[in-house]
Enzyme design. Structure first.
Site, PDB file in Angstrom:
ATOM      1  N   LYS A   1      14.986  -1.579  21.652  1.00 28.28           N
ATOM      2  CA  LYS A   1      14.621  -3.001  21.637  1.00 28.28           C
ATOM      3  C   LYS A   1      13.755  -3.322  20.426  1.00 28.28           C
ATOM      4  O   LYS A   1      12.602  -2.923  20.346  1.00 28.28           O
ATOM      5  CB  LYS A   1      13.848  -3.387  22.908  1.00 28.28           C
ATOM      6  CG  LYS A   1      13.681  -4.893  22.992  1.00 28.28           C
ATOM      7  CD  LYS A   1      12.487  -5.311  23.813  1.00 28.28           C
ATOM      8  CE  LYS A   1      11.315  -5.809  23.009  1.00 28.28           C
ATOM      9  NZ  LYS A   1      11.530  -6.888  22.059  1.00 28.28           N
TER      10      LYS A   1
ATOM     11  N   GLY B   1       3.003  -0.731  19.314  1.00 27.80           N
ATOM     12  CA  GLY B   1       2.603  -2.126  19.401  1.00 27.80           C
ATOM     13  C   GLY B   1       1.151  -2.235  19.778  1.00 27.80           C
ATOM     14  O   GLY B   1       0.360  -1.306  19.535  1.00 27.80           O
ATOM     15  N   SER B   2       0.812  -3.331  20.391  1.00 29.15           N
ATOM     16  CA  SER B   2      -0.600  -3.593  20.681  1.00 29.15           C
ATOM     17  C   SER B   2      -1.086  -2.786  21.891  1.00 29.15           C
ATOM     18  O   SER B   2      -0.289  -2.401  22.753  1.00 29.15           O
ATOM     19  CB  SER B   2      -0.804  -5.083  20.947  1.00 29.15           C
ATOM     20  OG  SER B   2      -0.056  -5.454  22.086  1.00 29.15           O
TER      21      SER B   2
ATOM     22  N   ASN C   1       6.007  -4.801  12.435  1.00 31.62           N
ATOM     23  CA  ASN C   1       5.407  -4.552  11.115  1.00 31.62           C
ATOM     24  C   ASN C   1       6.147  -3.499  10.285  1.00 31.62           C
ATOM     25  O   ASN C   1       6.148  -3.559   9.070  1.00 31.62           O
ATOM     26  CB  ASN C   1       3.917  -4.211  11.254  1.00 31.62           C
ATOM     27  CG  ASN C   1       3.676  -3.006  12.119  1.00 31.62           C
ATOM     28  OD1 ASN C   1       4.571  -2.557  12.834  1.00 31.62           O
ATOM     29  ND2 ASN C   1       2.480  -2.467  12.059  1.00 31.62           N
TER      30      ASN C   1
ATOM     31  N   CYS D   1      -0.907  -0.438  11.463  1.00 29.29           N
ATOM     32  CA  CYS D   1      -1.816   0.150  12.449  1.00 29.29           C
ATOM     33  C   CYS D   1      -2.825   1.057  11.763  1.00 29.29           C
ATOM     34  O   CYS D   1      -3.946   1.204  12.233  1.00 29.29           O
ATOM     35  CB  CYS D   1      -1.033   0.906  13.503  1.00 29.29           C
ATOM     36  SG  CYS D   1      -0.006   2.176  12.801  1.00 29.29           S
TER      37      CYS D   1
ATOM     38  N   GLN E   1       0.440 -15.147  13.775  1.00 30.48           N
ATOM     39  CA  GLN E   1      -0.386 -14.115  13.145  1.00 30.48           C
ATOM     40  C   GLN E   1      -1.365 -14.748  12.156  1.00 30.48           C
ATOM     41  O   GLN E   1      -2.524 -14.349  12.064  1.00 30.48           O
ATOM     42  CB  GLN E   1       0.537 -13.098  12.452  1.00 30.48           C
ATOM     43  CG  GLN E   1      -0.092 -11.765  12.165  1.00 30.48           C
ATOM     44  CD  GLN E   1      -0.561 -11.031  13.421  1.00 30.48           C
ATOM     45  OE1 GLN E   1      -0.085 -11.288  14.513  1.00 30.48           O
ATOM     46  NE2 GLN E   1      -1.516 -10.141  13.250  1.00 30.48           N
TER      47      GLN E   1
ATOM     48  N   GLY F   1       0.713  -1.919  25.465  1.00 35.66           N
ATOM     49  CA  GLY F   1       0.776  -0.494  25.808  1.00 35.66           C
ATOM     50  C   GLY F   1       0.274  -0.241  27.226  1.00 35.66           C
ATOM     51  O   GLY F   1       0.863   0.538  27.983  1.00 35.66           O
TER      52      GLY F   1
ATOM     53  N   GLU G   1      -9.366  -5.206  16.040  1.00 37.57           N
ATOM     54  CA  GLU G   1      -8.275  -5.097  15.072  1.00 37.57           C
ATOM     55  C   GLU G   1      -7.816  -6.500  14.679  1.00 37.57           C
ATOM     56  O   GLU G   1      -7.390  -7.280  15.525  1.00 37.57           O
ATOM     57  CB  GLU G   1      -7.100  -4.343  15.710  1.00 37.57           C
ATOM     58  CG  GLU G   1      -5.949  -4.131  14.741  1.00 37.57           C
ATOM     59  CD  GLU G   1      -4.754  -3.451  15.396  1.00 37.57           C
ATOM     60  OE1 GLU G   1      -4.342  -3.897  16.480  1.00 37.57           O
ATOM     61  OE2 GLU G   1      -4.234  -2.497  14.807  1.00 37.57           O
TER      62      GLU G   1
ATOM     63  N   GLU H   1       2.036   4.344  20.730  1.00 36.96           N
ATOM     64  CA  GLU H   1       1.346   4.292  19.419  1.00 36.96           C
ATOM     65  C   GLU H   1       0.745   2.905  19.325  1.00 36.96           C
ATOM     66  O   GLU H   1       1.479   1.923  19.211  1.00 36.96           O
ATOM     67  CB  GLU H   1       2.348   4.472  18.281  1.00 36.96           C
ATOM     68  CG  GLU H   1       3.215   5.701  18.385  1.00 36.96           C
ATOM     69  CD  GLU H   1       2.609   6.908  17.720  1.00 36.96           C
ATOM     70  OE1 GLU H   1       1.409   6.854  17.358  1.00 36.96           O
ATOM     71  OE2 GLU H   1       3.323   7.898  17.573  1.00 36.96           O
TER      72      GLU H   1
HETATM   73  P1  NAD Z   1       3.213  -6.216  20.689  1.00 32.98           P
HETATM   74  O1  NAD Z   1       2.554  -5.291  21.616  1.00 32.98           O
HETATM   75  O2  NAD Z   1       2.985  -7.664  20.860  1.00 32.98           O
HETATM   76  O3  NAD Z   1       4.783  -6.027  20.721  1.00 32.98           O
HETATM   77  C1  NAD Z   1       5.391  -4.764  20.506  1.00 32.98           C
HETATM   78  C2  NAD Z   1       6.717  -4.730  21.221  1.00 32.98           C
HETATM   79  O4  NAD Z   1       6.497  -4.770  22.613  1.00 32.98           O
HETATM   80  C3  NAD Z   1       7.645  -5.896  20.900  1.00 32.98           C
HETATM   81  O5  NAD Z   1       8.966  -5.425  20.795  1.00 32.98           O
HETATM   82  C4  NAD Z   1       7.475  -6.793  22.110  1.00 32.98           C
HETATM   83  O6  NAD Z   1       8.607  -7.605  22.320  1.00 32.98           O
HETATM   84  C5  NAD Z   1       7.320  -5.756  23.218  1.00 32.98           C
HETATM   85  N1  NAD Z   1       6.672  -6.225  24.442  1.00 32.98           N
HETATM   86  C6  NAD Z   1       5.865  -7.301  24.618  1.00 32.98           C
HETATM   87  N2  NAD Z   1       5.483  -7.391  25.917  1.00 32.98           N
HETATM   88  C7  NAD Z   1       6.045  -6.359  26.577  1.00 32.98           C
HETATM   89  C8  NAD Z   1       6.005  -5.890  27.920  1.00 32.98           C
HETATM   90  N3  NAD Z   1       5.324  -6.526  28.869  1.00 32.98           N
HETATM   91  N4  NAD Z   1       6.694  -4.774  28.232  1.00 32.98           N
HETATM   92  C9  NAD Z   1       7.379  -4.095  27.297  1.00 32.98           C
HETATM   93  N5  NAD Z   1       7.466  -4.488  26.007  1.00 32.98           N
HETATM   94  C10 NAD Z   1       6.806  -5.609  25.644  1.00 32.98           C
HETATM   95  O7  NAD Z   1       2.764  -5.723  19.253  1.00 32.98           O
HETATM   96  P2  NAD Z   1       3.215  -6.289  17.835  1.00 32.98           P
HETATM   97  O8  NAD Z   1       2.529  -7.598  17.646  1.00 32.98           O
HETATM   98  O9  NAD Z   1       4.682  -6.249  17.698  1.00 32.98           O
HETATM   99  O10 NAD Z   1       2.613  -5.173  16.849  1.00 32.98           O
HETATM  100  C11 NAD Z   1       1.291  -5.211  16.425  1.00 32.98           C
HETATM  101  C12 NAD Z   1       0.467  -4.118  17.074  1.00 32.98           C
HETATM  102  O11 NAD Z   1       1.121  -2.856  16.955  1.00 32.98           O
HETATM  103  C13 NAD Z   1      -0.872  -3.908  16.449  1.00 32.98           C
HETATM  104  O12 NAD Z   1      -1.861  -3.805  17.445  1.00 32.98           O
HETATM  105  C14 NAD Z   1      -0.758  -2.587  15.722  1.00 32.98           C
HETATM  106  O13 NAD Z   1      -1.912  -1.892  15.505  1.00 32.98           O
HETATM  107  C15 NAD Z   1       0.200  -1.854  16.565  1.00 32.98           C
HETATM  108  N6  NAD Z   1       0.890  -0.813  15.803  1.00 32.98           N
HETATM  109  C16 NAD Z   1       0.580   0.501  16.061  1.00 32.98           C
HETATM  110  C17 NAD Z   1       1.202   1.524  15.350  1.00 32.98           C
HETATM  111  C18 NAD Z   1       0.884   2.983  15.612  1.00 32.98           C
HETATM  112  O14 NAD Z   1       1.670   3.822  15.224  1.00 32.98           O
HETATM  113  N7  NAD Z   1      -0.206   3.312  16.268  1.00 32.98           N
HETATM  114  C19 NAD Z   1       2.156   1.208  14.378  1.00 32.98           C
HETATM  115  C20 NAD Z   1       2.443  -0.139  14.135  1.00 32.98           C
HETATM  116  C21 NAD Z   1       1.806  -1.139  14.873  1.00 32.98           C
END
Ligand code: NAD
Length: 482
Positions: free
Chosen positions: A175, A228-229, A152, A284, A331, A233, A383, A250
């Site tokens: 990555k 990420g999600s 995002n 986020c 999405q 996490g 979310e 995060e």
């Molecule tokens: P995601 O968790 O699907 O992916 C994030 C990253 O993690 C990608 O690069 C993905 O390839 C990688 N990934 C996927 N599986 C993995 C694993 N098993 N091990 C290690 N890495 C892996 O999230 P997304 O769809 O890219 O982003 C959306 C989410 O991110 C939303 O929930 C949003 O709230 C959150 N977000 C949080 C913040 C914050 O600062 N708190 C900022 C932006 C987005």
């Protein structure tokens, strides 16, 4: 001819060992292939980690202020490349060009702040229990950092992770998310141009479940910084725990805006609509629920619906567009699913609630406002990560706080009120990492950023706290003749 892009390991652009590539498409026009990007395998990750380990000893010895100079040069380059980089960002992510330009500028500002931090990696000196002894706590680099990105904010999030890691003397394996690898390649080019030595930053593209997971599992990687999600996490936290690696996670949010005795309902509504629908709600810190007092509900809802329904949706490259497509078909389907569930749970769609096929084949969804939303319903608690704003009516600040806190998340929250007691009650009782009073959920380039509960784990990023993830303490006792 569609271009093929490469990983960058030890300063060299390398094809993935797997020989596999995936197409990156334009969410405003899915028929357009923007490039073919590596689907790397385990061997590529191992090679990148080895390069980061090898570069670590040299890079940590470069004096902090010298490392800072490279980050300043990188910040200058980001600014010089704002237009092409912003265009790439809009093409692969979908957000309006104006937002992309803002994101690149913000990335430059964060890089500049961290360049300064490289000269402020201070420890402390403590009084000793014994004469002729000095006690110091000095700070050293963590080592090799794995930086895993979401799609995002594919420019500012990498910079927010790479700049502090590098400022503090760490080397990095970077990555990008699979939906936004192109901006990752561009950032890597600028880092090399800025003069970072081979191996200081290594770029590996590919599926998170393989590339990201392998980074998290590696005992050669001392820390993972991830955005990420919450689900991913948790996986990363579990994987790093096996070798007691450090994490900075995060994660998601369900950020409320409470409106109660507001100074000015128009102003509050403007802030809310802007924070709810920027990046098509895929932020986020997007405001993703409004809790309004009964007395203000009708008027506030009317203004929010009016503003949301006037937002111009379309291809982010058109200057008049305010809301771009969602990032992917997946999405789009997630958002649609949430609206269907919300309707079944009794919510009413006041505006939006539909795809926009008249705009073409892009992943467009109309900015959506819902009322008659109950606090326990799915759309009120989970979310959505899309342009969806539920409105809930409450009768007191106590009730608002109970509902606000009744979620797994704790990222950001805001309150619009002229009542100082209510503002302070909210700031004190809300369980989030960040609180905004009469202010949308926008953050600043030098201010710590993070969440509590299932919104985050580890040191806050941005600002001075970023160093807490990137450095370890070493305690030095020095005895001398006195
Ligand atoms: P995601 O968790 O699907 O992916 C994030 C990253 O993690 C990608 O690069 C993905 O390839 C990688 N990934 C996927 N599986 C993995 C694993 N098993 N091990 C290690 N890495 C892996 O999230 P997304 O769809 O890219 O982003 C959306 C989410 O991110 C939303 O929930 C949003 O709230 C959150 N977000 C949080 C913040 C914050 O600062 N708190 C900022 C932006 C987005």
């Amino acid at each position: 001819m569609v271009e093929r892009y490469a990983n960058c390991i030890n300063g060299k652009w390398l094809a993935p060992g797997t020989g596999d590539y995936v197409a990156n498409i334009n969410p405003a026009d899915p028929a357009e292939i923007l490039g073919m990007f590596p689907a790397s395998g385990g061997a590529d990750v191992e090679q990148a980690i080895a390069a980061a380990v090898a570069a670590s000893e040299g890079w940590r010895r470069v004096p902090g202020p010298e490392r800072g100079k490279l980050l300043l040069r990188f910040a200058d380059l980001l600014e010089q490349h704002t237009d092409p980089l912003a265009k790439i960002l809009t093409k692969e992510q979908g957000k309006p060009l104006k937002e992309s330009v803002g994101e690149v500028k913000r990335a430059a500002a964060e890089s500049r702040f961290m360049a300064g931090e490289a000269s402020r990696l201070a420890g402390e000196t403590l009084p000793s229990e014994r004469q002729g002894v000095w006690v110091q706590v000095i700070r050293e680099p963590l080592g090799v950092v794995g930086a895993i990105m979401p799609w995002n904010f594919p420019v500012v999030t990498p910079v927010r992770k790479l700049a502090p890691a590098l400022a503090c003397g760490n080397t990095v394996v970077f990555k990008p998310a699979s939906d936004t690898p192109w901006t990752g390649v561009y950032l890597m080019e600028l880092l090399l141009e800025a003069g970072f030595p081979p191996g200081a930053v290594n770029l590996v593209m590919g599926p998170g479940s393989l590339v990201g997971q392998k980074l998290a599992e590696s005992p050669l990687v001392q820390g993972i910084t991830f955005t990420g999600s919450t689900t991913t996490g948790r996986r990363i936290y579990a994987a790093t725990a096996q070798h007691l690696g450090r994490v900075q996670l995060e994660l998601g949010g369900k950020n409320p805006a409470v409106v109660m005795d507001a100074y000015d309902l128009e102003e509050a509504a403007k802030e809310i609509v802007s924070a709810a629908f920027a990046a098509s709600g895929q932020r986020c810190t997007a405001i993703s629920r409004v809790l309004t007092s009964r007395a203000e509900a009708t008027k506030l809802t009317e203004i929010i619906v009016d503003l949301a329904s006037k937002l111009k949706v379309g291809n982010g490259l058109s200057p008049e567009v305010e809301v771009g497509p969602l990032v992917s078909q997946a999405q789009l389907e997630i958002v649609e699913g949430y609206i269907e569930t919300a309707k079944k749970e009794g919510a009413r769609v006041l505006t939006g609630g539909k795809r926009l096929p008249e705009l073409g084949k892009g992943f467009y969804y109309s900015p959506t406002v819902l009322d008659k939303v109950t606090p326990k319903s799915v759309v009120a608690k989970e979310e959505v990560f899309g342009p969806v704003l539920p409105i809930i009516v409450v009768d007191s600040m106590e009730e608002a706080l109970t509902i606000c806190n009744d979620t797994e998340y704790g990222l950001a929250a805001c309150v619009f009120t002229k009542d100082i007691d209510k503002a302070m009650q909210f700031a004190t009782e809300i369980k989030t990492g960040m609180v905004h009073i009469n202010h949308g959920t926008a953050s600043q380039a030098h201010v710590p950023f993070g969440g509590v509960k299932n919104s985050g784990q580890g040191a806050y990023s941005i600002g001075g706290t970023a160093k807490d993830f990137c450095m370890v303490n070493k305690v030095v006792y020095l005895k001398f003749n006195q």
